[in-house]
Motif scaffolding. Structure first.
Motif, PDB file in Angstrom:
ATOM      1  N   TYR A   1       0.827  -1.216   0.000  1.00  0.00           N
ATOM      2  CA  TYR A   1       0.000   0.000   0.000  1.00  0.00           C
ATOM      3  C   TYR A   1       0.854   1.256   0.000  1.00  0.00           C
ATOM      4  CZ  TYR A   1      -2.996   3.715   1.754  1.00  0.00           C
ATOM      5  OH  TYR A   1      -3.644   4.914   1.919  1.00  0.00           O
TER       6      TYR A   1
ATOM      7  N   GLU B   1       1.469   4.458  -2.713  1.00  0.00           N
ATOM      8  CA  GLU B   1       0.981   5.779  -2.312  1.00  0.00           C
ATOM      9  C   GLU B   1       2.079   6.811  -2.079  1.00  0.00           C
ATOM     10  OE1 GLU B   1      -2.007   6.935  -2.229  1.00  0.00           O
ATOM     11  OE2 GLU B   1      -3.061   5.068  -2.685  1.00  0.00           O
TER      12      GLU B   1
ATOM     13  N   LYS C   1      -6.911  -3.177   2.264  1.00  0.00           N
ATOM     14  CA  LYS C   1      -6.095  -2.350   1.360  1.00  0.00           C
ATOM     15  C   LYS C   1      -4.652  -2.207   1.838  1.00  0.00           C
ATOM     16  CE  LYS C   1      -9.848   0.716  -0.159  1.00  0.00           C
ATOM     17  NZ  LYS C   1     -10.310   2.139  -0.152  1.00  0.00           N
TER      18      LYS C   1
ATOM     19  N   GLN D   1      -4.135  -0.409   4.651  1.00  0.00           N
ATOM     20  CA  GLN D   1      -4.173   0.802   5.466  1.00  0.00           C
ATOM     21  C   GLN D   1      -4.218   0.444   6.945  1.00  0.00           C
ATOM     22  OE1 GLN D   1      -7.826   2.273   3.715  1.00  0.00           O
ATOM     23  NE2 GLN D   1      -6.731   3.913   2.646  1.00  0.00           N
TER      24      GLN D   1
ATOM     25  N   GLU E   1      -5.689   1.289  10.457  1.00  0.00           N
ATOM     26  CA  GLU E   1      -6.839   1.971  11.051  1.00  0.00           C
ATOM     27  C   GLU E   1      -6.586   2.261  12.529  1.00  0.00           C
ATOM     28  OE1 GLU E   1      -9.988  -0.794  10.227  1.00  0.00           O
ATOM     29  OE2 GLU E   1     -10.242  -0.067   8.170  1.00  0.00           O
TER      30      GLU E   1
ATOM     31  N   VAL F   1      -7.052   6.884   8.625  1.00  0.00           N
ATOM     32  CA  VAL F   1      -6.140   5.950   7.946  1.00  0.00           C
ATOM     33  C   VAL F   1      -4.993   6.672   7.255  1.00  0.00           C
ATOM     34  CG1 VAL F   1      -7.843   4.108   7.595  1.00  0.00           C
ATOM     35  CG2 VAL F   1      -7.578   5.905   5.853  1.00  0.00           C
ATOM     36  N   TYR F   2      -5.112   7.988   7.068  1.00  0.00           N
ATOM     37  CA  TYR F   2      -4.031   8.750   6.456  1.00  0.00           C
ATOM     38  C   TYR F   2      -3.138   9.428   7.497  1.00  0.00           C
ATOM     39  CZ  TYR F   2      -6.631   7.803   2.234  1.00  0.00           C
ATOM     40  OH  TYR F   2      -7.277   7.156   1.207  1.00  0.00           O
TER      41      TYR F   2
ATOM     42  N   TYR G   1       2.034   3.877  10.215  1.00  0.00           N
ATOM     43  CA  TYR G   1       2.630   2.945   9.255  1.00  0.00           C
ATOM     44  C   TYR G   1       4.020   2.466   9.665  1.00  0.00           C
ATOM     45  CZ  TYR G   1      -1.488   3.768   6.571  1.00  0.00           C
ATOM     46  OH  TYR G   1      -2.809   3.808   6.195  1.00  0.00           O
TER      47      TYR G   1
END
Length: 469
Positions: A62, A66, A388, A390, A392, A414-415, A420
């Motif tokens: 992912y 991105e 995906k 991501q 959460e 999630v952004y 991460y």
């Protein structure tokens, strides 16, 4: 005739039911109740390196998608490949995440660790590609900035850092990879970052990294991680200054800890204000994660015989004890650690999983006591990775406050890039842990063993070297 057939059929159907014996009630006399299976929430129990690898690969796929490494014209969206001709229209192509934020500095360090844990070069190649790209384009954005007094804000964060957030985490990751690969052309970026950290960052009178927000001369627990690991790593990068940078990194750590650690809780407060008589103890989870991670990064670099290493280790172990007692039954930790009506938060939980697994792997803490905590924590963290890839349940970027509502109601997203790197780092270290230890279910509980057990009986006597003689 049809009515009689229906009646007889109904009687035949009813007979076995009426003749059936009464169902046996499970009780203490007829059943070993301790063997009943618990209704655990979420995943629990068995875990393999292969399972963890699938989880971190989903996240890696992912973020790779991105985070493009290209320069584009911000007006047309077209890629710019000749950097010598670019002007103020040039910017980094926008993906979901910034390439040089402190959150991505954590991600870079995590991916370097993932290659070390798995042998898969793809993770470090990702970091190599982004660092080489940033090193190549930075001089051209610097030229544009000098000519036009403006350029892409993402590059300004690299070229003209204004806070430890802008410099420390990426600098530390660059040093780690530069030490592995002397051909990596990041020396100018490292020197620029480090010049800010060591010479320009605001400090208290005693030299402690500080901020003038939200109050004058405020210590943010976050800044332990935003500054100290980079200074510690510089002791490896510039060996002529090794003792100086080791001393500075230890001094910073102890000056933060002496003010901000709360011994009776085994936790750190988020903020400390020099002019305040009282320092409210809001034990924000992610800031406590940054503090614990800082201790790991520092202990990794400090020589075993370093005079103040034992004091750093004492703080670390006390913090581990304080944090682990507050893990929820689901495996995650709360946004305010000691307030279990605050929400469960992913990024901090992942940092704790990494730190516990790392400390066990290093022999700093006991696998029997803390292996199951990390194990449960990873199951819970992995459950926050969606299809995906991501992550959460991660709290967005957070300032400082002196009331609980501020922390209780911080949004999750999630952004929020903070989730991460910690998830990838935790996964990498769990793979190491699962290769070094032998976790097994025993009486419905995860137990950590240093020797592989051959039985799968519900309760068993542990096999030791002596029992095999």
């Amino acid at each position: 005739m049809n009515i009689r057939i229906i009646a007889i059929t109904s009687l035949l159907i009813a007979l076995p039911v009426s003749a059936q014996k009464k169902k046996t009630v499970v009780n203490d006399s007829n059943t070993p109740l301790h063997l009943l299976q618990p209704a655990y929430q979420g995943s629990y129990g068995d875990l393999t390196p292969e399972q963890v690898r699938k989880d971190i690969d989903r996240v890696f796929t992912y973020i790779d998608k991105e985070t493009p490494a290209r320069v584009v014209d911000k007006n047309t969206g077209k890629q710019i490949t000749d950097y010598t001709t670019m002007g103020e229209e040039a910017q980094l192509e926008r993906g979901a995440f910034r390439l040089a934020s402190y959150e991505w500095g954590v991600t870079y360090s995590a991916l370097i660790a993932a290659t070390e844990a798995t042998g898969d070069q793809r993770y470090t190649d990702y970091v190599q590609n982004r660092f080489r790209f940033l090193a190549e384009v930075a001089p051209h954005f610097k030229r544009v900035y000098k000519e036009k007094s403006t350029t892409d804000p993402q590059l300004l964060q690299i070229l003209t850092p204004h806070a430890l957030d802008d410099a420390g985490a990426v600098c530390a990751a660059m040093v780690k990879l530069r030490l592995q690969d002397p051909s990596l052309p990041v020396d100018a970026l490292i020197q620029n970052y480090f010049d800010f950290i060591i010479n320009k960052e605001y400090r208290l009178a005693d030299g402690t990294f500080a901020r003038n927000r939200p109050q004058h001369n405020t210590l943010w627990l976050d800044d332990m991680f935003m500054g100290i690991p980079a200074v510690a790593q510089m002791s490896r990068y510039d060996k002529t200054q090794k003792e100086k940078y080791l001393a500075e990194s230890v001094r910073q750590f102890l000056q933060f800890a002496d003010r901000m650690f709360i011994p009776e809780k085994g936790l750190y407060r988020h903020g400390w204000v020099e002019s305040s008589t009282d320092h409210p103890a809001f034990c924000w989870a992610r800031a406590n994660g940054w503090a614990m991670l800082t201790a790991c990064e520092l202990l990794d670099v400090l020589p075993e015989n370093y005079p103040q290493r034992s004091k750093v280790m004492d703080y670390f172990r006390a913090h581990v004890r304080g944090v682990t007692t507050l893990q929820s039954g689901e495996g995650l930790w709360h946004q305010l650690l000691d307030r279990n009506d605050s929400y469960l938060e992913t990024s901090a939980s992942a940092i704790y999983v990494y730190c516990l697994a790392h400390a066990i792997n290093k022999g700093w803490i006991d696998a029997i006591a803390y292996g199951p905590v990390a194990h449960l924590g990873w199951h819970a963290v992995a459950g926050k990775i969606n299809a995906k890839g991501q992550v959460e349940g991660t709290c967005v970027g957070t300032g400082m406050a002196f009331d609980p509502a501020f922390y209780y109601y911080r949004p999750v997203n999630v952004y929020a890039a903070h989730g991460y790197g910690p998830v990838l780092w935790a996964g990498a270290e769990m793979i190491r842990l699962l290769k070094n230890q032998y976790p097994q279910m025993n009486d419905s509980a995860v137990q950590y063993y240093q020797k592989k057990q051959k039985t799968t009986a519900p309760i068993f006597a542990v096999e030791t070297e002596e029992s095999n003689d």
